[in-house]
Design a protein around this motif. Sequence first.
Motif, PDB file in Angstrom:
ATOM      1  N   PRO A  19       0.843  -1.277  -0.062  1.00 27.18           N
ATOM      2  CA  PRO A  19      -0.227  -0.122  -0.051  1.00 27.18           C
ATOM      3  C   PRO A  19       0.668   1.226   0.117  1.00 27.18           C
ATOM      4  CG  PRO A  19      -0.041  -0.910   2.154  1.00 27.18           C
ATOM      5  CD  PRO A  19       0.756  -1.935   1.282  1.00 27.18           C
ATOM      6  N   ASP A  20       2.079   1.297   0.291  1.00 25.57           N
ATOM      7  CA  ASP A  20       3.061   2.511   0.272  1.00 25.57           C
ATOM      8  C   ASP A  20       3.719   2.905  -0.897  1.00 25.57           C
ATOM      9  OD1 ASP A  20       1.907   2.618   2.921  1.00 25.57           O
ATOM     10  OD2 ASP A  20       3.856   1.339   3.677  1.00 25.57           O
ATOM     11  N   VAL A  21       3.420   2.349  -2.044  1.00 24.52           N
ATOM     12  CA  VAL A  21       4.033   2.521  -3.228  1.00 24.52           C
ATOM     13  C   VAL A  21       3.657   3.901  -3.793  1.00 24.52           C
ATOM     14  CG1 VAL A  21       4.356   2.018  -5.658  1.00 24.52           C
ATOM     15  CG2 VAL A  21       4.534   0.160  -3.718  1.00 24.52           C
ATOM     16  N   ASP A  22       4.360   4.814  -4.137  1.00 22.29           N
ATOM     17  CA  ASP A  22       3.954   6.090  -4.518  1.00 22.29           C
ATOM     18  C   ASP A  22       3.795   6.344  -6.001  1.00 22.29           C
ATOM     19  OD1 ASP A  22       3.925   7.094  -1.942  1.00 22.29           O
ATOM     20  OD2 ASP A  22       5.918   7.628  -2.162  1.00 22.29           O
ATOM     21  N   PHE A  23       3.859   5.217  -6.909  1.00 21.12           N
ATOM     22  CA  PHE A  23       3.738   5.274  -8.380  1.00 21.12           C
ATOM     23  C   PHE A  23       2.529   4.265  -8.664  1.00 21.12           C
ATOM     24  CE2 PHE A  23       7.360   2.359  -7.387  1.00 21.12           C
ATOM     25  CZ  PHE A  23       6.824   1.197  -7.961  1.00 21.12           C
ATOM     26  N   PRO A  24       2.149   4.670  -9.930  1.00 19.21           N
ATOM     27  CA  PRO A  24       0.931   3.841 -10.349  1.00 19.21           C
ATOM     28  C   PRO A  24       1.206   2.395 -10.317  1.00 19.21           C
ATOM     29  CG  PRO A  24       1.296   5.654 -11.780  1.00 19.21           C
ATOM     30  CD  PRO A  24       2.388   5.644 -10.868  1.00 19.21           C
ATOM     31  N   ASN A  25       0.314   1.328 -10.535  1.00 19.03           N
ATOM     32  CA  ASN A  25       0.673  -0.036 -10.391  1.00 19.03           C
ATOM     33  C   ASN A  25       0.904  -0.376 -11.868  1.00 19.03           C
ATOM     34  OD1 ASN A  25      -0.233  -0.873  -7.774  1.00 19.03           O
ATOM     35  ND2 ASN A  25      -2.047  -0.253  -8.082  1.00 19.03           N
ATOM     36  N   SER A  26       0.388   0.449 -12.851  1.00 19.68           N
ATOM     37  CA  SER A  26       0.735   0.027 -14.238  1.00 19.68           C
ATOM     38  C   SER A  26       2.210   0.196 -14.315  1.00 19.68           C
ATOM     39  CB  SER A  26       0.008   0.903 -15.150  1.00 19.68           C
ATOM     40  OG  SER A  26       0.258   2.227 -14.843  1.00 19.68           O
ATOM     41  N   PHE A  27       2.662   1.143 -13.703  1.00 17.96           N
ATOM     42  CA  PHE A  27       4.143   1.388 -13.821  1.00 17.96           C
ATOM     43  C   PHE A  27       5.047   0.263 -13.599  1.00 17.96           C
ATOM     44  CE2 PHE A  27       8.220   2.945 -12.368  1.00 17.96           C
ATOM     45  CZ  PHE A  27       8.610   3.651 -13.184  1.00 17.96           C
ATOM     46  N   HIS A  28       4.469  -0.485 -12.320  1.00 17.83           N
ATOM     47  CA  HIS A  28       5.304  -1.511 -11.768  1.00 17.83           C
ATOM     48  C   HIS A  28       5.131  -2.703 -12.907  1.00 17.83           C
ATOM     49  CE1 HIS A  28       6.292  -5.044  -9.453  1.00 17.83           C
ATOM     50  NE2 HIS A  28       5.088  -5.705  -9.820  1.00 17.83           N
ATOM     51  N   ALA A  29       4.183  -2.764 -13.897  1.00 12.58           N
ATOM     52  CA  ALA A  29       3.938  -3.621 -14.717  1.00 12.58           C
ATOM     53  C   ALA A  29       4.823  -3.626 -15.807  1.00 12.58           C
ATOM     54  CB  ALA A  29       2.341  -3.675 -15.284  1.00 12.58           C
ATOM     55  N   PHE A  30       4.863  -2.270 -16.088  1.00 11.14           N
ATOM     56  CA  PHE A  30       5.932  -1.988 -17.258  1.00 11.14           C
ATOM     57  C   PHE A  30       7.470  -1.968 -16.786  1.00 11.14           C
ATOM     58  CE2 PHE A  30       2.437   0.448 -19.094  1.00 11.14           C
ATOM     59  CZ  PHE A  30       2.076   0.008 -20.378  1.00 11.14           C
ATOM     60  N   THR A  32       8.460  -4.189 -14.432  1.00 14.02           N
ATOM     61  CA  THR A  32       8.917  -5.582 -14.500  1.00 14.02           C
ATOM     62  C   THR A  32       9.026  -6.038 -15.877  1.00 14.02           C
ATOM     63  OG1 THR A  32       7.328  -5.893 -12.529  1.00 14.02           O
ATOM     64  CG2 THR A  32       7.899  -7.959 -13.904  1.00 14.02           C
ATOM     65  N   ALA A  33       8.169  -5.705 -16.932  1.00 15.97           N
ATOM     66  CA  ALA A  33       8.404  -6.195 -18.194  1.00 15.97           C
ATOM     67  C   ALA A  33       9.759  -5.818 -18.696  1.00 15.97           C
ATOM     68  CB  ALA A  33       7.177  -5.947 -19.128  1.00 15.97           C
ATOM     69  N   GLU A  34      10.297  -4.356 -18.685  1.00 20.49           N
ATOM     70  CA  GLU A  34      11.106  -4.012 -19.190  1.00 20.49           C
ATOM     71  C   GLU A  34      12.558  -4.878 -18.147  1.00 20.49           C
ATOM     72  OE1 GLU A  34      14.206  -1.823 -21.173  1.00 20.49           O
ATOM     73  OE2 GLU A  34      12.091  -2.405 -21.552  1.00 20.49           O
ATOM     74  N   GLY A  35      12.579  -4.876 -17.044  1.00 22.95           N
ATOM     75  CA  GLY A  35      13.519  -5.924 -16.295  1.00 22.95           C
ATOM     76  C   GLY A  35      13.645  -7.272 -16.826  1.00 22.95           C
ATOM     77  N   ILE A  36      12.660  -7.691 -17.168  1.00 21.73           N
ATOM     78  CA  ILE A  36      12.848  -9.146 -17.715  1.00 21.73           C
ATOM     79  C   ILE A  36      13.400  -9.112 -19.262  1.00 21.73           C
ATOM     80  CG2 ILE A  36      11.501 -11.134 -18.707  1.00 21.73           C
ATOM     81  CD1 ILE A  36       9.545 -10.502 -16.347  1.00 21.73           C
ATOM     82  N   ARG A  37      12.898  -7.915 -19.782  1.00 22.41           N
ATOM     83  CA  ARG A  37      13.573  -7.888 -21.259  1.00 22.41           C
ATOM     84  C   ARG A  37      15.149  -7.618 -21.438  1.00 22.41           C
ATOM     85  NH1 ARG A  37      15.581  -4.532 -24.634  1.00 22.41           N
ATOM     86  NH2 ARG A  37      15.356  -2.689 -23.039  1.00 22.41           N
ATOM     87  N   ARG A  38      15.524  -6.777 -20.352  1.00 17.18           N
ATOM     88  CA  ARG A  38      16.885  -6.803 -20.255  1.00 17.18           C
ATOM     89  C   ARG A  38      17.777  -7.790 -20.023  1.00 17.18           C
ATOM     90  NH1 ARG A  38      16.683  -2.597 -16.465  1.00 17.18           N
ATOM     91  NH2 ARG A  38      15.236  -1.384 -17.467  1.00 17.18           N
ATOM     92  N   ALA A  39      17.078  -8.732 -18.986  1.00 15.32           N
ATOM     93  CA  ALA A  39      17.738  -9.776 -18.476  1.00 15.32           C
ATOM     94  C   ALA A  39      17.535 -11.115 -19.299  1.00 15.32           C
ATOM     95  CB  ALA A  39      17.095 -10.232 -17.193  1.00 15.32           C
TER      96      ALA A  39
END
Length: 66
Positions: A19-30, A32-39
């Motif tokens: 509950p303490d995240v200061d950025f939109p939940n959609s940002f987390h989705a993008f 995560t996808a970008e981190g996986i793409r890099r790895a």
Amino acid sequence: LEVMEALELLDQLVDESDPDVDFPNSFHAFQTAEGIRRAHPDKDWFHLVGLLHDLGKVLVLFGEPQ
């Protein structure tokens, strides 16, 4: 409901598990996808899974518990 619409709906809810995240939940989705793409640049299916992994959370907006 289209995928991009569902990603936008994620921004309307507060995730009880984080509950303490200061950025939109959609940002987390993008993010995560970008981190996986890099790895794992050769696994496009995995990039998609990273993007979609939290979409089930929108069900709370339709009466389901978190």
